[in-house]
Design a protein around this motif. Structure first.
Motif, short mmCIF file in Angstrom:
data_model
loop_
_atom_site.label_atom_id
_atom_site.label_comp_id
_atom_site.label_asym_id
_atom_site.label_seq_id
_atom_site.Cartn_x
_atom_site.Cartn_y
_atom_site.Cartn_z
N ASP A 57 0.86 -1.19 0.00
CA ASP A 57 0.00 0.00 0.00
C ASP A 57 0.89 1.23 0.00
O ASP A 57 1.50 1.57 1.02
N THR A 58 0.96 1.88 -1.14
CA THR A 58 1.87 3.01 -1.31
C THR A 58 1.22 4.37 -1.04
O THR A 58 1.79 5.40 -1.41
N HIS A 59 0.06 4.37 -0.39
CA HIS A 59 -0.61 5.65 -0.10
C HIS A 59 -1.26 5.58 1.27
O HIS A 59 -2.47 5.33 1.40
N VAL A 60 -0.46 5.83 2.31
CA VAL A 60 -0.93 5.74 3.69
C VAL A 60 -0.48 7.00 4.44
O VAL A 60 0.69 7.39 4.38
N HIS A 61 -1.42 7.62 5.14
CA HIS A 61 -1.10 8.76 6.00
C HIS A 61 -1.03 8.24 7.44
O HIS A 61 -2.05 8.01 8.08
N VAL A 62 0.19 8.07 7.94
CA VAL A 62 0.37 7.55 9.31
C VAL A 62 0.26 8.67 10.34
O VAL A 62 -0.16 8.43 11.47
N VAL A 299 -4.28 0.04 -7.21
CA VAL A 299 -5.28 0.42 -6.21
C VAL A 299 -4.61 0.44 -4.84
O VAL A 299 -4.01 -0.56 -4.43
N VAL A 300 -4.69 1.58 -4.18
CA VAL A 300 -4.11 1.75 -2.85
C VAL A 300 -5.11 2.49 -1.98
O VAL A 300 -6.06 3.09 -2.46
N SER A 301 -4.88 2.47 -0.67
CA SER A 301 -5.96 2.86 0.24
C SER A 301 -6.20 4.36 0.35
O SER A 301 -7.33 4.80 0.54
#
Length: 435
Positions: A57-62, A299-301
């Motif tokens: 998943d290459t689109h995560v806001h931690v 598709v990423v989150s």
């Protein structure tokens, strides 16, 4: 330790087939016939289970450090593992400081160190005036840099409406620019509970205009560009034409754009708010066609959580825009995909292999000799109702929905990750070029 995964069904080379996957020292040593004799402990899958590569998943806001009350590395990576995600790449905002130079990157790495149960990499950021920092960020291991073509929603990460300066700098060393593509001149303000007012304030034309400008800049500079979270299907012909002309552009979309529709969003239910917005059913169908045609690559989150107080205001103008789905992204997409006649392999290719390829992690996102033994076991026909998740906050528009696709186990480099009691975190902080 050597282990063999015996699977009546495994996703290998983009298709399901029976296989015995031999793992040694964290790597896949060989793909063997399902009954091949191997002197090693076994993980034997049930008939209703499929062995798939761990998702990337290459689109995560931690959001850590600085806004850890929104999420954080410990909770985000536990949620990832629970959903079959073995690698995530963290966005440069909404942490404080944002990752716009190497010192900020080091602050983020220090915050993440020792907390992660899956592997974690980082994007940098492109903002006005930081062009001199981009090469240093690239050399420090970020996978690329992200910009917003309009207001990002946080003051410390200002908009870069003209990204050509950053793109010229990135083109020198073949860096990648990610762009949140909406044209601020075409985005209006909407306040109140009516979803249709919010949807009208961020029309497809705003995305289409911004994407057209980004593609012109890519032609001019020769830089590689990536369009994040595409929601407007009207932009697909522009993107297809640019790619046919040799523009180096890749495109992602997200589970919410493939599963949700504007028609179903209740007024006042700001759990559904995201930017760009969830659009109409016909638009969703066209996005699926774009995914099938290969115009959309992956598709990423875009997992972008916030506290319940920020998210659930009931006012689409003031609520935080972002949808939490890191743990259930596979199930959300698979539930809709199976209805459309897609295979699980089709979905996994776009949620594991393609994102890994985007960031150059050729040893991730696939079951192949030499690849990392990052694996998940999925029961694609089993259903579950979305309830409490491992995310820091429970706020999600999928709460109470029944989804297909239960992740029964996740392995990182051949060792099982127990997200409920993970023990010492074994996730690594990874960078561009890591193998």
């Amino acid at each position: 330790m050597r282990t063999v995964f015996r699977a009546p069904r495994a996703v290998v080379d983009g298709a399901e087939r029976p296989a015995a996957v031999l793992v040694d020292d964290g790597r896949i040593e060989a793909i063997l016939p399902p009954d091949a004799p191997v002197d090693a402990p076994e993980v034997r899958l049930a008939a209703d289970e499929v062995l798939v590569p761990g998702l990337v998943d290459t689109h995560v806001h931690v959001n850590e450090p600085g806004r850890t009350e929104w999420e954080g590395f410990a909770s985000a990576t536990r949620a990832a593992a629970a959903g079959g995600v073995t690698t995530l790449v963290d966005m440069p905002l909404n942490a404080l400081p944002p990752t716009v130079d190497v010192p900020a990157l080091e602050v983020k790495r220090k915050a993440a160190d020792g907390q992660c149960v899956v592997d974690v990499g980082f994007w940098g950021g492109a903002i006005p005036g930081n062009e001199p920092e981009l090469r240093a960020l690239h050399e420090a291991g970020v996978f690329g840099v992200k910009c917003f073509l309009l207001d990002s929603g946080v003051p410390e990460f200002p908009a870069l409406p003209d990204p050509r300066g950053a793109m010229r700098e990135l083109a020198v060393f073949d860096g990648l620019l990610l762009a949140h593509a909406e044209d601020g001149a075409l985005v209006g303000e909407a306040h109140g509970r009516r979803y249709r007012d919010f949807l009208a304030s961020r029309p497809r034309a705003a995305e289409d205009s911004a994407i057209a400008g980004l593609l012109r800049a890519a032609r001019e500079t020769g830089a590689r560009v990536h369009v994040v979270h595409l929601s407007s299907a009207d932009a697909l012909p522009l993107l297809a034409e640019a790619r046919a002309d040799g523009v180096r552009v890749t495109v992602e979309t997200c589970p919410h754009y493939l599963a949700l529709t504007a028609e179903e969003v209740p007024d006042g239910d700001t759990r559904f708010k995201c930017c760009p917005p969830v659009r109409e059913e016909a638009n969703r169908d066209a996005l699926w066609q774009g995914l099938a045609d290969g115009v959309i690559d992956l598709v990423v989150s875009d997992h972008s959580p916030a506290t319940p107080e920020l998210k659930g205001t009931g006012d689409f103008g003031s609520a935080w825009g972002g949808i939490a789905s890191l743990q259930i992204g596979l199930a959300v997409v698979w539930t809709e995909a199976r209805r459309r006649g897609w295979s699980l392999a089709d979905v996994v290719t776009r949620m594991a292999t393609a994102p890994a390829d985007l960031v150059g992690l050729r040893h991730k996102g696939r079951i192949a000799p030499g690849a990392a033994a990052d694996l998940a076991v999925v029961a694609p026909d089993e259903t579950f109702t979305v309830g409490p998740l491992a995310h820091r906050h429970p706020t999600t528009p999928y709460a109470g929905r029944t989804l297909h696709g239960v992740v029964r186990g996740t392995w990182l480099r051949g060792e099982r990750v127990d997200h409920d009691r993970p023990g010492p975190p074994r996730g690594r902080l990874i960078g561009r070029g890591d193998a």
